[in-house]
Structures are given as structure tokens and as C-alpha cells.
Design a protein around this motif. Structure first.
Motif, PDB file in Angstrom:
ATOM      1  N   HIS A 113       4.895 -27.668 -57.350  1.00 13.99           N
ATOM      2  CA  HIS A 113       5.087 -28.009 -58.764  1.00 13.99           C
ATOM      3  C   HIS A 113       4.312 -29.277 -59.117  1.00 13.99           C
ATOM      4  O   HIS A 113       4.065 -30.130 -58.266  1.00 13.99           O
ATOM      5  CB  HIS A 113       6.572 -28.258 -59.069  1.00 13.99           C
ATOM      6  N   GLY A 114       3.981 -29.402 -60.380  1.00 13.97           N
ATOM      7  CA  GLY A 114       3.480 -30.664 -60.939  1.00 13.97           C
ATOM      8  C   GLY A 114       2.182 -31.141 -60.332  1.00 13.97           C
ATOM      9  O   GLY A 114       1.210 -30.392 -60.191  1.00 13.97           O
ATOM     10  N   ASN A 115       2.176 -32.408 -59.917  1.00 12.89           N
ATOM     11  CA  ASN A 115       0.937 -33.063 -59.477  1.00 12.89           C
ATOM     12  C   ASN A 115       0.422 -32.557 -58.129  1.00 12.89           C
ATOM     13  O   ASN A 115      -0.708 -32.855 -57.748  1.00 12.89           O
ATOM     14  CB  ASN A 115       1.163 -34.578 -59.363  1.00 12.89           C
ATOM     15  N   LEU A 116       1.251 -31.821 -57.378  1.00 16.45           N
ATOM     16  CA  LEU A 116       0.841 -31.361 -56.051  1.00 16.45           C
ATOM     17  C   LEU A 116       0.071 -30.042 -56.090  1.00 16.45           C
ATOM     18  O   LEU A 116      -0.386 -29.568 -55.050  1.00 16.45           O
ATOM     19  CB  LEU A 116       2.076 -31.194 -55.149  1.00 16.45           C
ATOM     20  N   THR A 117      -0.059 -29.443 -57.275  1.00 19.00           N
ATOM     21  CA  THR A 117      -0.838 -28.200 -57.374  1.00 19.00           C
ATOM     22  C   THR A 117      -2.326 -28.506 -57.201  1.00 19.00           C
ATOM     23  O   THR A 117      -2.775 -29.628 -57.393  1.00 19.00           O
ATOM     24  CB  THR A 117      -0.614 -27.511 -58.738  1.00 19.00           C
ATOM     25  N   ARG A 118      -3.071 -27.475 -56.810  1.00 20.83           N
ATOM     26  CA  ARG A 118      -4.540 -27.539 -56.622  1.00 20.83           C
ATOM     27  C   ARG A 118      -4.955 -28.481 -55.502  1.00 20.83           C
ATOM     28  O   ARG A 118      -6.103 -28.914 -55.451  1.00 20.83           O
ATOM     29  CB  ARG A 118      -5.255 -27.945 -57.920  1.00 20.83           C
TER      30      ARG A 118
END
Length: 710
Positions: free
Chosen positions: A210-215
Motif C-alpha cells: 500500500h501507499g509509498n511502498l508500491t513500485r
């Protein structure tokens, strides 16, 4: 992004008793507690509302002005809606990483660290956290906090002043503009090869990000993931099919990548000091080459070539979009027991992105890409194979000769264009496969047969061989001195569990990886004087190749790909010296390696095709040709293509005899008519009988081919 490091809490353990262990055992609850504290500490906004703010900010500002939705001093907004941050817990540094199969039911709800390799990454999609509704009657907004995969939409307005008082129902309509979404990605990780017991299938785990940890993760990355292990019930048709079963997943809070790309690794001051010392070392080429698999005896030229494969040449894209690859491809061909597989295993470990696979265990789809149905969105998605996982790395393919021909053709495009073109299930796309191919293969007869030409021994199509920059033939030749040194080396490794002392200290794989990462940042150019030298060398090579073809000695084909291979090897040598231009010495070393790869082929061909041995080889071809012609005649008769009288006469005798059996009377007559002697014929039969190519039957009256070997 607000990261709570458990190391910091542990440092204040004297005042917080066992807070860290409580957080690790009940992480979901503590996320909620920490968020509530952060909400209290968050200062009020310091600027006024503007048209550039989010819809929710405008609504909140309007409510504060009206002061009509405040009950008991608290606004009726879900917590998720007002937060401008994502809170994550970072695990302790000494927290042991678990294999996927070691995660049990006792870990549910706890903060754990799992190690694996990323195999599938979905697209980033918006995940609904707070749903917003607008009332048609009173115009007020209603918000619904959503924490599960499914929810029931609200229908009735909750405004006590108007709608509830008047008994108005069914007036709410969903408004996407005021909803709160979070970036969401589903990832599949698989166990590492060293964590799978023998005979077991690698297990997989579903990861929710979720959130900032994607990609942050790509297929092929080896990662340590810290997160909360949670159950999740199946929904929809999956629930009907699953019955009472429940799925599990890991909600990620921290991502630590182990084997990144060359340029992404963290350099400590200690490593930097060692790298500066190595830069000043004039013998770095030989030192690094001997540090590759030091437990394996000899093969110095092969190890030098493997070092250049790690460094690679310069990949160039011309103005019109034409791409010239810089990655080097190498094929190791040779007898069993010369440590080809061990070299491949070592290379897959030392490269930041190394994938090891075998020919029989890999299909064309497993190497390129498979079309799968995404369980979340139910769309058809591509799952990358070994070559896609090895993007910007090395793909080591063992038992290259055992692959099916249809599977082997999947590699042709990768080796030259470095892309994989897919047209399956309505998906037409091109995937990147910027990888070096390191292949190992055995000769056709298991061991190299010195009595037939190298072309017959190699048994790989010319179109594939031309794509390899270097083809090394490693033979196991019995010589007293070499055998004695090899035996001493092997026994020393067995007794002491490490290689014998070398002239210098072996460079650690970590230091070598950092050095290569720095070297790969260089882009050496070819000066005009060196360019002329390369042109002259290439013309000379073509002339030698033409003479060899005329004398029937040619076993390899010199083409423009050979020229590009020399340039790649020379650029790799210049990179290793941190030079900005290629020198004459680099070209000479590249030509020497090219010559070494061809030398073994030529030497063995010239040594073994002496007059007596070449006679044996000629007689063998004559007998094998008789077998092939006889088999063709029989097939024609069976299909009704031969003369009628001849068919009627021979049909009974043909059916009695095996296709692979020849009469010694016919063989003797054919061989003696060709100008050979009886002694030469019997010597040929004896030598090839020792090799299990054929054997005599019926008291030596007939000769039968061994269909497996012949």
C-alpha cells in the motif's frame, strides 16, 4: 510516509518495558494507537483554503464555517480521510528472515520478515478506503470507512436535522470525487532455491503493498519483506469454490532488496577504501579472473572470458533507434566433469541478477513469458520467465544441448535483439530481456568424439552458434602432469573446505560486484588509430576463414558478428581499467580470447585427423551412409513408391530384418571397392564398437547400429 523504527523504541526500552515485543505480537492494534497519537500531535492547518486543495479539504473547511456537523467537539469524519500520512513499522535489524514454508499459523497478526524472489507484480490500482455519499434532499455529505474487501453501500442519509427527522429514505448517491483511495499492488514471491527441500515444489506467498511502498519491486528481485501476516476470506465465486478455506497474505511495512542492479548497491567507507586500492592495481584483470570460482582448478582463459561477461561492453542506441547490444554471450562446450555447471552456478551467484536454469527443465514459455489470469482483476497478464527475471543480469542455461529445438528458438531473439516479442491471448507486446546468456552444453556423444569433425560433435545450429561471442571447447585430455595437479587441488579442497593458497589474496565476491558496478558506468570510445587496427584484424580473420573453408578445416564462421564481439570484449577490458578509450592491448587480448576459443577446435581436428585416423573416420561415414540409404529404400517400398516386382520379392526379407542392421558381406564389398583394406575396416568396426556406436550380431555376420548413440 511516517516510519516507526523498532530499533529506536528498543533503545528506550528502559522506559517502555516490553513495548517492542508487544508491537511485534499485535501490530495491527499498535498501528491504530500510534496513528491516534500522531493525529493529536498534528498541528492545525496554517493556511487558508484555495481552489488547488483536495475536495475533502474544501468540505472540511465549509463544515467548520457552518459548525453544523460537530457533535461533542469532534467532526464526523473517518480517521483515514483526514490523515495525510502512511504509518509503517520497520522491523529490528536482527530479526531473522523466514522462508515461505516456515510461516505458520502462530505468526498470524505478528510482524515478521519473509525472504523470497519476486515472480509476479500486478499494476498499481487505487484501493478504496473511505467512500463518500451526497444527499439529494439536504445536500450534506456522508462518509463510510471501509476495511474489508467487500462492503454494503449506504442508502439513507444520516443528517439528524433534516432527513432523519422527516423520515426521508434512499436519497444518498455515491460521489467518487470525495472518496479516499490508496495505491495498491499485489505481488507474488517464491521461495529461494536454497530454501526448497529436495523433491518439493517452491511455495509462494501473496503480498499486499500500500501507499509509498508500491513500485519498489520488480520481477526477479530478491527481497526481505517485513510485514503483518494476516488472514483474508475469499469473496465472490472464489468463496463458493473454496468453501470454508481462508487465504493468507503479508501486508508489507518494509522492503529490503538484496540483489539489486549493479548501480544500486550501498558502498560503505571500508569497501570504498578497498576499491581505491584495486583501482591502482595493475594486475586487476588476472586477479579478478583467478578469484572467479577459485576452488575450480585451471580454466584461466575461460574465467577471464567470464569476467568480461560480467563487465560487458557498451550498449548503444543510434539516432534512428537501432540498438547495438553490449552484453556478451558465451557458450561452454565440453566433456562431463570439467566443472561447467559449477562455473555457471558461481556466475549466477556473483551477478546482482543471476538466474540459473537447465535445458530439460525449461520450456520456451518458462524462458520467455507465460500468459496468466490475474486473480485480483481477472484480466490476462504476462508473467515473466527466466530471461525476463534476468533483465540487466545474467541468465545461465545448463544442459543447453538437451533443450527441445522449439524451446531453443525462443532464445534467438533475446541473444541479438535483447527483447522478447509476445503475441498470445490478445496480448501483443515486447518485453525487455537485456541479459547476457551463459550456456553450457555437452557434445553429441556425451563425450567429445575425436574421430568425427567438431561440427558433428557440437550439434547446435549455425544460426545459434553465430550469436555467441565466444565458444569454448573444454576437453578432458589425460596428461600426467595436469592430472596430478588437478587431483592434488581437488583433494586439498575436500580436506580443507577451501582452495589452496594462491599467489595473491582472493577478491571477495562483494568487493568484485562493487568494482564491476563502478566499471560499468564507464563508456569507453574507440579512437581512429585503434579503429584502423580493428579493421585490419577483421580483414585478416576473414582471409584465414576463407582459406580454412577451402581446405575443409573451417569449424566456425567469421562474420560481422565476430567483429562486434571483438569490440565488446575490448570495451569490457577498457572498462575494467577505468579507461575512457580502447587501446591496442585491449584489441590484442580480445583477439587472443577469440583465438583461444577456436584453438581447441582446430588443434584437435588437426591432431586427430592423421592419415590412419582419418581413414577410420571415412570408413565410418561410408557405413553410416549405407544404413541411411537402406532405411530410405525400405520406407519408400512400404509406402508403395518402389517398383512392383522388387517390392514383391523383398517385402518378406525386409520385414524380417531390422532397419538398423547391415550385412557384413555388403559392408566388406563396399569398403574394399572404395580402396580401403580389410585391416582398416576391422579397425574401424573395433573402435566404434568400443564407443557403443554399433555392435556385431549373428556371430559377426551382421552389424547393428545402436540407435540411441548413432
Amino acid at each position: 510516509m511516517l516510519v516507526i523504527e523498532l530499533e529506536d523504541i528498543y533503545a528506550h526500552e528502559s522506559t517502555t518495558s516490553d513495548l517492542v515485543s508487544r508491537i511485534m505480537f499485535n501490530t495491527r492494534r499498535f498501528i491504530q494507537l500510534f496513528c491516534e497519537i500522531v493525529d493529536e500531535l498534528m498541528p492545525p492547518p496554517t493556511k487558508d483554503i484555495s481552489e488547488y486543495d483536495e475536495v475533502i479539504d474544501v468540505i472540511l473547511h465549509q463544515r467548520r464555517q457552518r459548525n453544523d456537523q460537530i457533535v461533542g467537539g469532534q467532526e464526523k469524519f473517518p480517521d483515514h480521510l483526514l490523515r495525510r500520512y502512511n504509518l509503517y513499522f520497520k522491523p529490528l535489524k536482527n530479526d531473522l528472515s523466514l522462508a515461505v514454508r516456515e510461516v505458520k499459523g502462530s505468526h498470524l497478526g505478528r510482524l515478521i520478515t519473509v525472504r523470497g524472489i519476486v515472480t509476479r507484480v500486478s499494476e498499481v490500482k487505487p484501493l478504496l478506503q473511505v467512500n463518500a455519499y451526497t444527499c439529494d434532499v439536504c445536500g450534506s455529505e456522508t462518509f463510510q470507512d471501509i476495511s474489508n474487501k467487500t462492503f454494503t453501500p449506504l442508502i439513507d442519509c444520516q443528517n439528524q436535522n433534516e432527513c432523519l427527522k422527516n423520515g426521508i429514505r434512499g436519497s444518498l448517491h455515491m460521489q467518487t470525487r470525495a472518496c479516499r483511495f490508496s495505491p495498491f499492488q499485489e505481488i507474488k514471491i517464491q521461495e529461494m532455491a536454497d530454501q526448497v527441500p529436495v523433491g518439493h515444489i517452491p511455495r509462494t506467498m501473496t503480498i499486499h503493498v500500500h501507499g509509498n511502498l508500491t513500485r519498489l519491486m520488480n520481477p526477479g528481485d530478491v527481497v526481505h519483506l517485513g510485514g503483518i501476516f494476516l488472514p483474508i476470506p475469499y469473496t465472490g465465486f472464489q468463496a463458493i469454490r473454496a468453501g470454508l478455506l481462508t487465504d493468507t497474505y503479508l501486508e508489507v511495512h518494509h522492503v529490503h532488496q538484496l540483489k539489486k542492479q549493479y548501480g544500486d548497491m550501498e558502498v560503505t567507507p571500508d569497501i570504498l577504501r578497498k576499491l581505491e586500492q584495486l583501482k591502482r592495481d595493475g594486475n586487476i584483470y588476472s586477479k579478478f579472473a583467478m578469484s572467479i570460482a577459485p576452488e575450480i582448478y585451471g580454466h584461466l582463459d575461460v574465467k577471464k572470458a567470464l569476467l568480461l561477461l560480467l563487465v560487458g561492453g557498451v550498449t548503444k542506441v543510434t539516432g534512428d533507434g537501432l540498438k547495438i547490444r553490449g552484453d556478451i554471450n558465451i557458450c561452454l562446450m565440453g566433456d562431463p566433469g570439467v566443472a561447467k555447471s559449477q562455473l555457471l552456478k558461481f556466475m549466477s551467484k556473483i551477478a546482482p541478477r543471476g538466474v540459473y536454469t537447465t535445458g530439460k527443465g525449461s520450456s520456451g514459455v518458462g524462458l520467455t513469458a507465460a500468459v496468466m489470469r490475474d486473480p485480483v482483476t481477472d484480466e490476462m497478464v504476462l508473467e515473466g520467465g527466466a530471461l525476463v527475471l534476468a533483465d540487466n543480469g545474467i541468465c545461465c542455461i545448463d544442459e543447453f544441448d538437451k533443450m527441445e529445438e522449439s524451446d531453443r528458438t525462443a532464445i534467438h531473439e533475446v541473444m541479438e535483439q535483447q527483447t522478447i516479442s509476445i503475441s498470445k491471448a490478445g496480448i501483443s507486446t515486447t518485453l525487455n530481456a537485456r541479459t547476457s546468456i551463459l550456456a553450457a552444453a555437452n557434445p553429441l556423444y556425451g563425450r567429445y568424439n575425436t574421430k568425427v569433425s567438431p561440427v558433428e560433435n557440437i550439434n547446435l545450429p549455425a544460426a545459434l552458434l553465430s550469436r555467441f561471442d565466444l565458444l569454448f571447447l573444454i576437453l578432458d585430455k589425460p596428461t600426467r602432469e595436469d592430472d596430478e595437479r588437478l587431483a592434488q587441488h581437488v583433494t586439498y579442497v575436500h580436506m580443507n573446505n577451501h582452495h589452496p593458497a594462491l599467489e595473491f589474496e582472493v577478491v571477495e565476491p562483494l568487493i568484485m560486484r562493487h568494482y564491476i558496478a563502478m566499471a560499468r558506468q564507464r563508456r569507453p570510445v574507440v579512437p581512429p588509430e585503434v579503429s584502423n587496427y580493428i579493421v585490419d584484424s577483421y580483414v585478416r580473420l576473414r582471409k584465414v576463414s576463407k582459406e580454412d573453408e577451402r581446405n575443409n578445416k573451417s569449424h566456425t564462421y567469421t562474420s560481422a558478428r565476430t567483429l562486434l564481439g571483438i569490440l565488446r570484449l575490448a570495451q569490457s577490458l577498457a572498462r575494467l581499467r577505468f579507461a575512457d578509450s580502447v587501446e591496442h592491448g585491449d584489441i590484442d587480448e580480445a583477439l587472443r580470447l577469440m583465438e583461444c576459443s577456436k584453438e581447441s577446435l582446430h588443434d584437435d581436428a588437426e591432431k586427430d585427423f592423421e592419415p590412419d585416423k582419418s581413414v577410420v573416420s571415412q570408413i565410418y561415414r561410408l557405413i553410416k551412409g549405407m544404413g541411411g540409404a537402406r532405411g530410405r529404400r525400405k520406407r519408400q517400398k512400404r509406402m508403395g513408391k518402389g517398383p512392383a516386382r522388387e517390392r514383391d520379392m523383398d517385402v518378406d526379407s525386409d520385414e524380417e530384418e531390422d532397419d538398423e542392421t547391415l550385412s557384413m558381406v555388403d559392408i566388406r564389398a563396399r569398403v574394399l571397392n572404395a580402396g580401403f583394406t580389410e585391416v582398416q575396416l576391422m579397425e574401424t568396426i573395433r573402435q566404434y564398437e568400443d564407443l557403443d556406436i554399433w555392435f556385431l550380431v549373428n556371430n559377426g555376420v551382421k552389424l547393428q547400429f545402436n540407435t540411441i548413440r548413432a
